[in-house]
Design a protein around this motif. Structure first.
Motif, PDB file in Angstrom:
ATOM      1  N   ASP A 265       8.259  -2.933 -19.488  1.00  7.63           N
ATOM      2  CA  ASP A 265       8.791  -3.912 -20.440  1.00  7.63           C
ATOM      3  C   ASP A 265      10.317  -3.946 -20.409  1.00  7.63           C
ATOM      4  O   ASP A 265      10.923  -5.015 -20.582  1.00  7.63           O
ATOM      5  N   ALA A 266      10.945  -2.786 -20.214  1.00 11.23           N
ATOM      6  CA  ALA A 266      12.409  -2.728 -20.217  1.00 11.23           C
ATOM      7  C   ALA A 266      13.005  -3.424 -18.999  1.00 11.23           C
ATOM      8  O   ALA A 266      14.056  -4.064 -19.096  1.00 11.23           O
ATOM      9  N   LEU A 267      12.331  -3.314 -17.846  1.00 15.20           N
ATOM     10  CA  LEU A 267      12.899  -3.848 -16.605  1.00 15.20           C
ATOM     11  C   LEU A 267      12.466  -5.274 -16.308  1.00 15.20           C
ATOM     12  O   LEU A 267      13.114  -5.954 -15.511  1.00 15.20           O
ATOM     13  N   THR A 268      11.380  -5.724 -16.912  1.00 20.85           N
ATOM     14  CA  THR A 268      10.822  -7.035 -16.556  1.00 20.85           C
ATOM     15  C   THR A 268      11.811  -8.161 -16.774  1.00 20.85           C
ATOM     16  O   THR A 268      12.020  -9.010 -15.896  1.00 20.85           O
ATOM     17  N   GLU A 269      12.436  -8.200 -17.937  1.00 22.95           N
ATOM     18  CA  GLU A 269      13.329  -9.314 -18.268  1.00 22.95           C
ATOM     19  C   GLU A 269      14.545  -9.345 -17.344  1.00 22.95           C
ATOM     20  O   GLU A 269      14.987 -10.424 -16.917  1.00 22.95           O
ATOM     21  N   GLU A 270      15.079  -8.174 -17.032  1.00 24.27           N
ATOM     22  CA  GLU A 270      16.259  -8.134 -16.164  1.00 24.27           C
ATOM     23  C   GLU A 270      15.925  -8.613 -14.759  1.00 24.27           C
ATOM     24  O   GLU A 270      16.666  -9.418 -14.171  1.00 24.27           O
ATOM     25  N   ILE A 271      14.797  -8.137 -14.207  1.00 25.39           N
ATOM     26  CA  ILE A 271      14.402  -8.562 -12.861  1.00 25.39           C
ATOM     27  C   ILE A 271      13.995 -10.030 -12.860  1.00 25.39           C
ATOM     28  O   ILE A 271      14.260 -10.765 -11.905  1.00 25.39           O
ATOM     29  N   ARG A 437       3.913  -5.988 -11.401  1.00 25.67           N
ATOM     30  CA  ARG A 437       3.325  -5.291 -10.256  1.00 25.67           C
ATOM     31  C   ARG A 437       4.419  -4.850  -9.284  1.00 25.67           C
ATOM     32  O   ARG A 437       4.327  -3.776  -8.665  1.00 25.67           O
ATOM     33  N   PHE A 438       5.453  -5.654  -9.140  1.00 26.32           N
ATOM     34  CA  PHE A 438       6.579  -5.304  -8.271  1.00 26.32           C
ATOM     35  C   PHE A 438       7.293  -4.054  -8.780  1.00 26.32           C
ATOM     36  O   PHE A 438       7.683  -3.184  -7.999  1.00 26.32           O
ATOM     37  N   ILE A 439       7.450  -3.938 -10.107  1.00 20.97           N
ATOM     38  CA  ILE A 439       8.108  -2.762 -10.688  1.00 20.97           C
ATOM     39  C   ILE A 439       7.269  -1.505 -10.475  1.00 20.97           C
ATOM     40  O   ILE A 439       7.788  -0.425 -10.171  1.00 20.97           O
ATOM     41  N   LEU A 440       5.940  -1.637 -10.600  1.00 14.72           N
ATOM     42  CA  LEU A 440       5.061  -0.470 -10.499  1.00 14.72           C
ATOM     43  C   LEU A 440       4.845  -0.006  -9.059  1.00 14.72           C
ATOM     44  O   LEU A 440       4.705   1.189  -8.795  1.00 14.72           O
ATOM     45  N   GLN A 460      17.847   0.353  -6.258  1.00 11.73           N
ATOM     46  CA  GLN A 460      18.017   1.608  -6.996  1.00 11.73           C
ATOM     47  C   GLN A 460      17.132   1.644  -8.239  1.00 11.73           C
ATOM     48  O   GLN A 460      16.511   2.661  -8.550  1.00 11.73           O
ATOM     49  N   VAL A 461      17.050   0.505  -8.958  1.00 12.59           N
ATOM     50  CA  VAL A 461      16.216   0.429 -10.167  1.00 12.59           C
ATOM     51  C   VAL A 461      14.747   0.637  -9.829  1.00 12.59           C
ATOM     52  O   VAL A 461      14.033   1.388 -10.507  1.00 12.59           O
ATOM     53  N   ILE A 462      14.263  -0.032  -8.774  1.00 12.47           N
ATOM     54  CA  ILE A 462      12.852   0.103  -8.380  1.00 12.47           C
ATOM     55  C   ILE A 462      12.547   1.530  -7.942  1.00 12.47           C
ATOM     56  O   ILE A 462      11.493   2.092  -8.274  1.00 12.47           O
ATOM     57  N   THR A 463      13.478   2.153  -7.214  1.00 14.08           N
ATOM     58  CA  THR A 463      13.282   3.551  -6.765  1.00 14.08           C
ATOM     59  C   THR A 463      13.188   4.492  -7.963  1.00 14.08           C
ATOM     60  O   THR A 463      12.311   5.371  -8.011  1.00 14.08           O
ATOM     61  N   GLY A 465      12.261   3.687 -10.980  1.00 12.05           N
ATOM     62  CA  GLY A 465      11.002   3.401 -11.674  1.00 12.05           C
ATOM     63  C   GLY A 465       9.820   4.058 -11.005  1.00 12.05           C
ATOM     64  O   GLY A 465       8.935   4.625 -11.670  1.00 12.05           O
ATOM     65  N   LEU A 466       9.772   4.024  -9.653  1.00 11.69           N
ATOM     66  CA  LEU A 466       8.672   4.661  -8.920  1.00 11.69           C
ATOM     67  C   LEU A 466       8.704   6.176  -9.091  1.00 11.69           C
ATOM     68  O   LEU A 466       7.647   6.821  -9.225  1.00 11.69           O
ATOM     69  N   ARG A 467       9.887   6.763  -9.090  1.00 16.41           N
ATOM     70  CA  ARG A 467      10.001   8.221  -9.300  1.00 16.41           C
ATOM     71  C   ARG A 467       9.522   8.610 -10.691  1.00 16.41           C
ATOM     72  O   ARG A 467       8.822   9.617 -10.864  1.00 16.41           O
ATOM     73  N   PHE A 468       9.905   7.816 -11.685  1.00 17.40           N
ATOM     74  CA  PHE A 468       9.470   8.122 -13.051  1.00 17.40           C
ATOM     75  C   PHE A 468       7.948   8.044 -13.164  1.00 17.40           C
ATOM     76  O   PHE A 468       7.319   8.890 -13.803  1.00 17.40           O
ATOM     77  N   ARG A 469       7.360   7.048 -12.540  1.00 19.10           N
ATOM     78  CA  ARG A 469       5.898   6.912 -12.592  1.00 19.10           C
ATOM     79  C   ARG A 469       5.214   8.096 -11.916  1.00 19.10           C
ATOM     80  O   ARG A 469       4.203   8.606 -12.409  1.00 19.10           O
ATOM     81  N   GLU A 470       5.749   8.549 -10.798  1.00 19.54           N
ATOM     82  CA  GLU A 470       5.165   9.712 -10.110  1.00 19.54           C
ATOM     83  C   GLU A 470       5.260  10.964 -10.976  1.00 19.54           C
ATOM     84  O   GLU A 470       4.320  11.771 -11.040  1.00 19.54           O
ATOM     85  N   MET A 471       6.398  11.154 -11.644  1.00 19.76           N
ATOM     86  CA  MET A 471       6.563  12.325 -12.508  1.00 19.76           C
ATOM     87  C   MET A 471       5.566  12.299 -13.669  1.00 19.76           C
ATOM     88  O   MET A 471       4.936  13.304 -13.985  1.00 19.76           O
ATOM     89  N   ILE A 472       5.411  11.137 -14.306  1.00 18.31           N
ATOM     90  CA  ILE A 472       4.506  11.036 -15.444  1.00 18.31           C
ATOM     91  C   ILE A 472       3.058  11.252 -15.018  1.00 18.31           C
ATOM     92  O   ILE A 472       2.253  11.834 -15.757  1.00 18.31           O
ATOM     93  N   ASN A 473       2.721  10.805 -13.812  1.00 14.02           N
ATOM     94  CA  ASN A 473       1.346  10.960 -13.331  1.00 14.02           C
ATOM     95  C   ASN A 473       1.060  12.341 -12.763  1.00 14.02           C
ATOM     96  O   ASN A 473       0.003  12.571 -12.183  1.00 14.02           O
ATOM     97  N   GLY A 474       2.023  13.272 -12.892  1.00  9.03           N
ATOM     98  CA  GLY A 474       1.773  14.666 -12.494  1.00  9.03           C
ATOM     99  C   GLY A 474       2.158  14.992 -11.079  1.00  9.03           C
ATOM    100  O   GLY A 474       1.656  15.954 -10.506  1.00  9.03           O
TER     101      GLY A 474
END
Length: 555
Positions: A265-271, A437-440, A460-463, A465-474
């Motif tokens: 939600d935070a990145l959608t509007e900017e992208i 889907r592009f952000i994820l 840089q923003v997409i990278t 975001g992908l790192r944060f998702r990997e961390m949250i998913n363990g």
């Protein structure tokens, strides 16, 4: 009462009912197996059976003193509704005897037989029928429950079904107190009234439905359960503040789903703003009263000839520095003038001493002017009409020209922007779904989104975001949450910085989400159950009824 006499929703037991029908004499006989009771007589009237019962015990204990009594005082007939028999309703006529208590010291002189094994005190239905009414009433509305029970030859009004559903459920685990809970909010009236639901994470059973998501009820629940060690929640601040205030030592766990959703939600509007042109009309919001006042004061200091303006502005600057605690010499050094100039300028003088009559008039009514303009009154004719009895029209025009021109320019730009909306709508643009889907995933089949990866900032923003998702998913790999926050804070993206600030404020709970398996998925399912119950009840169910129905809700 241990009988198996219903053909609807019942299981056959080992205790049979013997039925014998004599068609010639139109009589019927059957035997009910009810402990401590004997069956005296059976009769039939239309589609209803009537069974007369009496207790087999001769000695009855006084409920007050416990003494046995055989002294009969009288009797009366108690009528109870029983479960159906072969599509016939059943009425039990229980002979209830009254006895005298022979204990001289007992306050109870006369008492009746106790039928608690057959029905509740003052009840008109057997315990089995009461349980049937309660089960049906908890699953459907009272009107539907009354109709369904009528089909089972159990006669119960809508009000009786509602009263039965309102009764408290017997606690099956009264000794076990929740150690890990989840809390989430749901809308009673979307955008206006919200409630909270609390679920035990160990037993997966709802505990309570509260009529608020902040306030005394939530704090009282936390205060009554100091044994709680783990709480799963979303990132809502009212939950965080209440938990920190009442249970500061508890382990808080952010929900992983909400963390990913907040990132998207935070990145959608900017992208979206970079990938496509907006197709929504812009609206103008007038500047605040304080902004209008600042602009009017700038215009006030600009009135008069050059010498007058220089003297007034020099006094304002010197007065401001002296009020901050600077000495005369330090002020003169900073303003680049001799200290004697500053001394003569500020000694026994105020700002009004260097203002003209026109400037004094503007200063006197600056707050009123600012208020009128901030409320949208920018037309000079209307402004003069409102202030004609207080100020000179020339002073009004001179004081407000700067702020009025600024507002006109901004309105002109918004009108020009909104004119081109039709042209932008005809262009093929990336949808919100494809942007999410592009952000994820970091890739997309949409050409406009793929082209954004050439931008170093978006990459840089997409990278991140992908790192944060990997961390949250363990799957943290070589990244830690602290390092990720540091990199995100250094990013040039405003949206990513804002999201990283929120994560930093709740860093420990986010770290717990990465380390502990508990999450709020169970709460999302429970909220959906509440929505189903609310729709079934036409959104008329009280919080108490919602609580009882939710605890009894089984899928």
């Amino acid at each position: 009462m241990n009988q198996s006499i219903s053909t609807v929703g019942k299981v056959t037991t080992n205790k049979p009912i013997y039925v014998n029908v004599n068609k010639k004499k139109s009589t019927i006989s059957f035997k009910l197996h009810i402990p401590h009771y004997r069956q005296d007589r059976v009769s039939i009237s239309g589609k209803s059976y009537t069974v007369e019962l009496s207790c087999t015990s001769n000695n009855i204990r006084c409920p007050a003193c416990g003494c046995l009594s055989q002294s009969l005082h009288g009797h009366y007939i108690r009528q109870l509704q029983g479960s159906e028999i072969f599509n016939h309703s059943l009425t039990l006529l229980v002979k209830t005897r009254k006895f005298r208590c022979r204990n001289e010291h007992c306050l109870r002189k006369v008492f009746s037989e106790d039928h608690s094994c057959l029905a509740s005190p003052y009840g008109r239905n057997t315990l089995e029928v009461e349980e049937r009414i309660r089960e049906v009433s908890l699953k459907v509305t009272s009107r539907t429950a009354s109709e369904l029970l009528h089909g089972q030859n159990i006669f119960c009004s809508q009000s009786a079904c509602l009263r039965s559903a309102h009764k408290e459920l017997p606690s099956k685990s009264s000794n076990s107190l929740p150690v890990a809970i989840g809390i989430d909010d749901f809308a009673q009236k979307k955008g206006h009234i919200y409630g909270s639901v609390i679920v035990d994470q160990m037993t997966h059973r709802p505990i309570a439905v509260l009529p608020c998501r902040e306030g005394d009820e939530l704090e009282q629940f936390l205060r009554n359960n100091p044994q709680i060690q783990y709480i799963t929640r979303d990132r809502r601040r009212n939950f965080v503040e209440a938990i920190n205030r009442i249970l500061p030592g508890v382990t808080q766990i952010c929900d992983r789903f909400h963390l990913i959703k907040n990132l998207v939600d935070a990145l959608t509007e900017e992208i979206a703003s970079l990938s496509r042109l907006s197709v929504h009309n812009q609206t103008y919001s007038y500047p605040s009263t304080e902004e209008c006042r600042t602009k009017i004061m700038e215009a006030l200091y600009g009135l008069g000839d050059a010498r007058h303006r220089h003297k007034l502005n020099l006094f304002v600057q010197a007065d401001s520095l002296i009020r901050k605690g600077m000495s005369i010499s330090e002020t003169a050094r900073q303003l680049g003038v001799h200290s004697q100039v500053i001394w003569r300028l500020v000694r026994h003088h105020t700002g009004k001493d260097y203002m003209s009559a026109q400037q004094k008039s503007i200063l006197k009514h600056v707050d009123e002017l600012a208020l009128e303009i901030s409320h949208g009154c920018t037309d000079i004719k209307k402004l003069k009409k409102k202030m004609e009895s207080k100020m000179d029209t020339i002073a009004i025009s001179a004081a407000t020209i700067g702020i009025r021109n600024k507002i006109k320019q901004e309105l002109r730009e918004i009108r020009k922007y909104n004119k081109n909306i039709t042209e932008r709508k005809n262009k093929k643009q990336a949808s919100i779904r494809s942007i999410r889907r592009f952000i994820l995933k970091g890739e997309s089949a949409v050409q406009s989104l793929t082209a954004l990866l050439k931008n170093p900032l978006i990459k840089q923003v997409i990278t991140l975001g992908l790192r944060f998702r990997e961390m949250i998913n363990g799957n943290p790999k070589q990244w830690s949450l602290e390092n990720w926050i540091k990199q995100a804070m250094e990013c040039d993206s405003k949206a990513m910085k804002t999201f990283a600030c929120g994560i930093k404020a709740d860093q420990q709970a986010v770290q717990n989400a990465m380390d502990i398996y508990l999450n709020n998925g169970l709460l999302e399912g429970t909220v959906n159950k509440i929505k189903a119950i609310k729709r079934q009840m036409f959104n008329r169910a009280s919080y108490r009824l919602l609580n009882v129905k939710l605890i009894a809700f089984k899928t």
